[in-house]
Design an enzyme around this catalytic site. Sequence first.
Site, PDB file in Angstrom:
ATOM      1  N   SER A  21      84.583  40.519  18.649  1.00  0.00           N
ATOM      2  CA  SER A  21      84.607  41.745  18.953  1.00  0.00           C
ATOM      3  C   SER A  21      84.954  42.189  19.934  1.00  0.00           C
ATOM      4  O   SER A  21      84.334  41.615  21.008  1.00  0.00           O
ATOM      5  CB  SER A  21      82.937  42.011  18.465  1.00  0.00           C
ATOM      6  OG  SER A  21      82.418  43.356  18.903  1.00  0.00           O
ATOM      7  N   SER A  46      81.858  46.438  18.637  1.00  0.00           N
ATOM      8  CA  SER A  46      80.486  46.636  18.295  1.00  0.00           C
ATOM      9  C   SER A  46      79.950  48.066  18.161  1.00  0.00           C
ATOM     10  O   SER A  46      80.453  49.082  18.716  1.00  0.00           O
ATOM     11  CB  SER A  46      79.551  46.034  19.282  1.00  0.00           C
ATOM     12  OG  SER A  46      79.725  44.500  19.225  1.00  0.00           O
ATOM     13  N   ALA A  78      80.854  49.819  23.960  1.00  0.00           N
ATOM     14  CA  ALA A  78      80.946  49.598  22.359  1.00  0.00           C
ATOM     15  C   ALA A  78      81.971  50.647  21.919  1.00  0.00           C
ATOM     16  O   ALA A  78      82.341  51.332  22.511  1.00  0.00           O
ATOM     17  CB  ALA A  78      79.417  49.708  21.842  1.00  0.00           C
ATOM     18  N   LEU A  81      82.217  55.188  17.813  1.00  0.00           N
ATOM     19  CA  LEU A  81      81.819  55.943  16.778  1.00  0.00           C
ATOM     20  C   LEU A  81      80.366  55.799  16.505  1.00  0.00           C
ATOM     21  O   LEU A  81      79.605  55.041  17.192  1.00  0.00           O
ATOM     22  CB  LEU A  81      82.335  55.140  15.400  1.00  0.00           C
ATOM     23  CG  LEU A  81      83.871  54.914  15.425  1.00  0.00           C
ATOM     24  CD1 LEU A  81      84.342  53.983  14.426  1.00  0.00           C
ATOM     25  CD2 LEU A  81      84.622  56.407  15.584  1.00  0.00           C
ATOM     26  N   ASN A 131      74.611  41.403  17.863  1.00  0.00           N
ATOM     27  CA  ASN A 131      75.127  41.549  19.153  1.00  0.00           C
ATOM     28  C   ASN A 131      74.100  41.825  19.997  1.00  0.00           C
ATOM     29  O   ASN A 131      74.164  42.607  20.834  1.00  0.00           O
ATOM     30  CB  ASN A 131      76.401  42.136  19.302  1.00  0.00           C
ATOM     31  CG  ASN A 131      77.047  42.036  20.744  1.00  0.00           C
ATOM     32  OD1 ASN A 131      76.629  41.209  21.315  1.00  0.00           O
ATOM     33  ND2 ASN A 131      77.925  43.047  21.158  1.00  0.00           N
ATOM     34  N   CYS A 134      75.055  41.072  24.200  1.00  0.00           N
ATOM     35  CA  CYS A 134      76.059  41.455  24.968  1.00  0.00           C
ATOM     36  C   CYS A 134      75.960  41.396  26.492  1.00  0.00           C
ATOM     37  O   CYS A 134      74.686  41.848  27.102  1.00  0.00           O
ATOM     38  CB  CYS A 134      76.279  43.075  24.491  1.00  0.00           C
ATOM     39  SG  CYS A 134      77.390  44.038  25.774  1.00  0.00           S
ATOM     40  N   GLY A 220      86.581  33.394  30.731  1.00  0.00           N
ATOM     41  CA  GLY A 220      87.930  32.834  31.199  1.00  0.00           C
ATOM     42  C   GLY A 220      87.926  31.354  30.540  1.00  0.00           C
ATOM     43  O   GLY A 220      87.018  30.793  30.057  1.00  0.00           O
ATOM     44  N   GLY A 246      84.367  31.429  23.744  1.00  0.00           N
ATOM     45  CA  GLY A 246      84.322  31.189  25.287  1.00  0.00           C
ATOM     46  C   GLY A 246      85.189  30.338  25.675  1.00  0.00           C
ATOM     47  O   GLY A 246      85.303  29.072  25.420  1.00  0.00           O
TER      48      GLY A 246
END
Length: 381
Positions: A21, A46, A78, A81, A131, A134, A220, A246
């Site tokens: 996502s 999301s 996010a 929408l 989620n 975040c 990273g 990750g």
Amino acid sequence: MISLDVIYANLNLKTPIIVGSAGITGSIELLQRAEECGAGAVVTKSLFQKEISRKSPTPRFKIVKHTNTFTFYTYEQASELNPQEYAEFIFNAKQKLNIPVIASINCYTDDAWIEYSKLMEEAGADAIELNLSCPHGVHIMSGMNIIEEMVHTTQIVKDNVKIPVIPKMTPQSANPGSDALRLEQAGADGLVMFNRFTGLDIDIEKEIPILHGGYAGHGGPWAIMYGLRWISAVSPKLKCSISASGGVMNGEDAIKYILSGASAVQIVTTVFLNGYEVIKQINKYLEQYLDRKGYRTINDFKGKVCDKILDMESVDRRHWGVASINKDKCIGCGKCFNVCIYDAIKNDKEKFMIKENCDGCGLCIEVCPVNAISMVEKERN
């Protein structure tokens, strides 16, 4: 015949590689691009209940360069929408894609969790990713007890939809292993381990935070070791499947996660920085690995490393070896001399050599730029 097929959270995937996502999954066109390049599934950008989080600042991406690696530092928000528009987006995605479409949502009230999850199910989503984790979302930024919120949310969403429910875990926890077991008990069909860390970077000349001026998500290549540690520890104890997330930049990283017990692997940073074609490269690497090792399916090597990880008591602590410098290769740079804390290296006519008090720590081998140092058994030195 070699097959990359896997089952993740009761979903059939043609490859374990899932595009996670982010902005890279924020439109139908981008989802189609991910599928065309070989993604096994996609997790849509999301939908957040908190409306202020539906608009991103400019700029919002920064590559923070370090000596030997980098951090992808972001404050991407996010989807823009609203819930009804997002449900229509999911519906349209299901009409145009043949791979599973997983809807990602972030709410902070029970009523919204129930409303949004039902909307996603009615729109045709194959699963729901929760989620709460975040790195700059309402739960982390307001200091909520994330695991308690996640357990509670998993339970209420599971009570209200029939499609798979997948909590996305935070790495910012005292005991992710215990968290994973609690989430499975709460009804999770799968787990994402993990979301990004929350971090901060500072402009030392302006003496202010970079980019938007606050905390941001960061990840990273360096992040993979954290995921490997916890997935390998908890995967043998879980019945539900794990999607690793990750630090995945290439096929080798994906294989490491599968060896640690993951059923699927989510990629984001590498798609941002290398484009969707990286999906093809990772899938090809997986196929080549299976062929080279004589495997036919992903399950043939899934979790294979878990029972090979030594506990504290089993680690071999004998000092069996010492460093040895090949004088023909040595360029006299002195890097080995600078890092040795045992005073075990001396200059010998503009070259360097190992003294008898070498402790065998191995650091000089790691810093030598020309591979002139190796570890040998003591009696051979």
